[in-house]
Design an enzyme around this catalytic site. Structure first.
Site, PDB file in Angstrom:
ATOM      1  N   ASN A  24      12.227   9.202  57.745  1.00 33.16           N
ATOM      2  CA  ASN A  24      10.951   9.004  56.785  1.00 33.16           C
ATOM      3  C   ASN A  24       9.456   9.332  57.182  1.00 33.16           C
ATOM      4  O   ASN A  24       8.882   9.828  56.934  1.00 33.16           O
ATOM      5  CB  ASN A  24      10.958   7.346  56.606  1.00 33.16           C
ATOM      6  CG  ASN A  24      12.152   6.833  55.701  1.00 33.16           C
ATOM      7  OD1 ASN A  24      12.704   7.581  55.304  1.00 33.16           O
ATOM      8  ND2 ASN A  24      12.340   5.507  55.749  1.00 33.16           N
ATOM      9  N   GLY A  56       0.369  -4.505  56.365  1.00 39.99           N
ATOM     10  CA  GLY A  56       0.682  -4.550  55.048  1.00 39.99           C
ATOM     11  C   GLY A  56      -0.528  -4.189  53.977  1.00 39.99           C
ATOM     12  O   GLY A  56      -1.596  -3.571  54.436  1.00 39.99           O
ATOM     13  N   GLY A  97      -4.398  -3.855  55.477  1.00 34.08           N
ATOM     14  CA  GLY A  97      -4.729  -2.495  56.016  1.00 34.08           C
ATOM     15  C   GLY A  97      -4.094  -2.626  57.619  1.00 34.08           C
ATOM     16  O   GLY A  97      -3.114  -2.873  57.750  1.00 34.08           O
ATOM     17  N   LYS A 133      14.038   5.420  59.647  1.00 32.40           N
ATOM     18  CA  LYS A 133      12.553   5.365  60.024  1.00 32.40           C
ATOM     19  C   LYS A 133      12.279   6.604  60.435  1.00 32.40           C
ATOM     20  O   LYS A 133      11.080   7.151  60.221  1.00 32.40           O
ATOM     21  CB  LYS A 133      12.336   4.266  61.129  1.00 32.40           C
ATOM     22  CG  LYS A 133      12.462   2.743  60.583  1.00 32.40           C
ATOM     23  CD  LYS A 133      12.277   1.612  61.469  1.00 32.40           C
ATOM     24  CE  LYS A 133      12.715   0.240  60.839  1.00 32.40           C
ATOM     25  NZ  LYS A 133      12.204   0.020  59.580  1.00 32.40           N
ATOM     26  N   GLY A 139      12.255   3.284  46.574  1.00 25.87           N
ATOM     27  CA  GLY A 139      12.685   4.345  47.657  1.00 25.87           C
ATOM     28  C   GLY A 139      11.556   4.542  48.591  1.00 25.87           C
ATOM     29  O   GLY A 139      10.376   4.663  48.677  1.00 25.87           O
ATOM     30  N   ASP A 154       6.583   3.593  57.502  1.00 22.12           N
ATOM     31  CA  ASP A 154       6.962   4.947  58.247  1.00 22.12           C
ATOM     32  C   ASP A 154       5.955   5.815  57.787  1.00 22.12           C
ATOM     33  O   ASP A 154       5.637   6.924  58.352  1.00 22.12           O
ATOM     34  CB  ASP A 154       8.413   5.390  57.667  1.00 22.12           C
ATOM     35  CG  ASP A 154       9.461   4.181  58.115  1.00 22.12           C
ATOM     36  OD1 ASP A 154       9.159   3.837  59.319  1.00 22.12           O
ATOM     37  OD2 ASP A 154      10.292   3.929  57.677  1.00 22.12           O
ATOM     38  N   ASP A 200      19.837   5.225  52.571  1.00 21.26           N
ATOM     39  CA  ASP A 200      19.236   3.932  51.884  1.00 21.26           C
ATOM     40  C   ASP A 200      20.160   3.609  50.634  1.00 21.26           C
ATOM     41  O   ASP A 200      19.934   4.194  49.637  1.00 21.26           O
ATOM     42  CB  ASP A 200      17.829   3.876  51.757  1.00 21.26           C
ATOM     43  CG  ASP A 200      17.020   3.742  52.848  1.00 21.26           C
ATOM     44  OD1 ASP A 200      17.449   3.783  53.949  1.00 21.26           O
ATOM     45  OD2 ASP A 200      15.724   3.702  52.809  1.00 21.26           O
ATOM     46  N   ASP A 204       7.455  -0.589  45.499  1.00 22.77           N
ATOM     47  CA  ASP A 204       8.436  -1.066  46.571  1.00 22.77           C
ATOM     48  C   ASP A 204       7.562  -0.583  47.904  1.00 22.77           C
ATOM     49  O   ASP A 204       6.958   0.439  48.189  1.00 22.77           O
ATOM     50  CB  ASP A 204       9.511   0.041  46.450  1.00 22.77           C
ATOM     51  CG  ASP A 204      10.578  -0.123  47.346  1.00 22.77           C
ATOM     52  OD1 ASP A 204      10.678  -0.824  48.314  1.00 22.77           O
ATOM     53  OD2 ASP A 204      11.668   0.844  47.305  1.00 22.77           O
TER      54      ASP A 204
HETATM   55  O1  RIB Z   1      11.314   1.461  57.320  1.00 23.09           O
HETATM   56  C1  RIB Z   1      12.488   1.694  56.292  1.00 23.09           C
HETATM   57  C2  RIB Z   1      13.598   2.166  56.728  1.00 23.09           C
HETATM   58  O2  RIB Z   1      14.289   1.154  57.562  1.00 23.09           O
HETATM   59  C3  RIB Z   1      14.638   2.399  55.457  1.00 23.09           C
HETATM   60  O3  RIB Z   1      14.505   3.625  55.066  1.00 23.09           O
HETATM   61  C4  RIB Z   1      15.978   2.089  56.160  1.00 23.09           C
HETATM   62  O4  RIB Z   1      16.779   3.198  56.249  1.00 23.09           O
HETATM   63  C5  RIB Z   1      15.380   1.634  57.426  1.00 23.09           C
HETATM   64  O5  RIB Z   1      15.777   2.338  58.726  1.00 23.09           O
END
Ligand code: RIB
Length: 335
Positions: free
Chosen positions: A48, A223, A226, A45, A288, A253, A18, A247
């Site tokens: 993560n 979001g 909930g 995703k 991040g 994820d 990212d 952020d």
């Molecule tokens: O959901 C967020 C993710 O979407 C980010 O980390 C980016 O890489 C995209 O895949």
């Protein structure tokens, strides 16, 4: 072939670097703006979601593809540092590791463009190479930043619960949808899959889900509001705690990873969603996608501070029948 000790969770999906740019305002078409900061973070995703579940204490394996480049080192290193089994996160010569250009504005809103790179080179055969791990996992998770055939292969091999987060959204065929035990969507994804927006009347949600041939268990993330859990004829609203947001990238994820963690521990779906809502809320406190992902004790503390489930839920039954005691249709294997 993955390790002999079976993972509790297998995540099949994307791994990205990212490229995160903080700006005051997101640029409009034709506009140039100056960045406030720039960082490279591990993302994607799939990666993560694997990271979120591992940080909460689950044994997780990740199936994906990177290039043979510095980006691969960043993502693989971050996953390995959390204890994720990366033996099926392999590099492909001649491909570049996936990249995401992530713009985050002063209100913590973001815009993301993904360059798939090696993620697009993940194929069903790579999933079959992880068959042992997938068939023995309690929960298998996939998203749509990799080809649909890959998702289908993972779903077909799954013997536990198959959780699909169809992001980025696209319509899927009924055969694939029939293999999904729990569908996790945001409001935009729900609209693409169901053909209409999430209704403000919770009692109407089950009939929309049925008409669109979506799975019996659908979780709609909202979001900062909930999430809604639609399980058969029952709809439960799970509110989110108030948190300071830096952020929101990766919050969805974190939600999916934490949900997989709870389902792998045999939590009922609504309890698992409460857990996931708290984890996702905590994850928004740092820049991040993975930086703010919480550890187990942090989620436990936040959850304990929430109103009890009975007082905080708006639970609706569209019919007079008792809800099914089985939280999710397919049985998880014994580990
Ligand atoms: O959901 C967020 C993710 O979407 C980010 O980390 C980016 O890489 C995209 O895949």
């Amino acid at each position: 072939m993955l390790d002999a000790a079976p993972p509790q969770i297998v995540v099949v999906g994307s791994a990205n670097v990212d490229m995160v740019v903080q700006v005051r305002d997101l640029p409009r078409p034709g506009e140039t703006v100056l960045a406030r900061s720039y960082h490279d973070f591990p993302g994607g995703k799939g990666a993560n979601q694997a990271m979120a579940a591992a940080r909460l204490g689950r044994a997780v394996s990740f199936v994906g593809r990177t290039g043979a480049d510095d980006g691969a080192d960043l993502v693989r290193g971050a996953l390995a540092a959390e204890g994720v089994d990366v033996s099926e996160l392999r590099s492909i010569e001649g491909e570049a590791t996936g990249r995401a250009i992530v713009l985050v504005d002063a209100d913590a809103e973001n815009s993301i463009v993904v360059v798939a790179g090696a993620n697009a080179a993940l194929v069903a055969e790579h999933v079959h190479a992880a068959e042992n791990a997938i068939t023995q996992a309690r929960v298998v998770v996939a998203q749509l930043e990799v080809p649909v055939d890959v998702v289908r292969a993972a779903a077909e091999l799954t013997r536990g619960l198959f959780v699909l987060n169809p992001a980025p959204a696209r319509r899927l065929d009924d055969e694939l949808m029939a293999l999904v035990d729990v569908l996790v969507v945001n409001e935009g994804e729900f609209e693409v899959l169901a053909g209409q927006s999430v209704t403000p009347d919770p009692a109407a949600l089950p009939s929309i889900v049925r008409a669109a041939a979506l799975p019996a268990a659908v979780v709609v993330t909202l979001g900062g509001e909930g999430a809604l859990v639609c399980l058969g004829d029952e709809v439960t609203a799970v509110p989110a705690p108030a948190v300071d947001v830096v952020d929101t990238t990766g919050a969805g994820d974190t939600f999916v990873g934490a949900l997989a963690d709870a389902l792998a521990r045999d939590e009922p779906l609504v309890d698992a969603v409460q857990w996931a809502v708290c984890a996702a809320s905590l994850s928004t406190g740092a820049l991040g996608a993975t930086t703010g992902m919480p550890r187990r004790h942090q989620v436990e503390s936040l959850l304990a501070a929430q109103p009890t489930q009975a007082s905080s839920q708006a639970s609706t039954q569209a019919s007079n029948q008792a809800p099914s005691p089985a939280p999710i249709p397919r049985e998880a294997p014994m580990s």
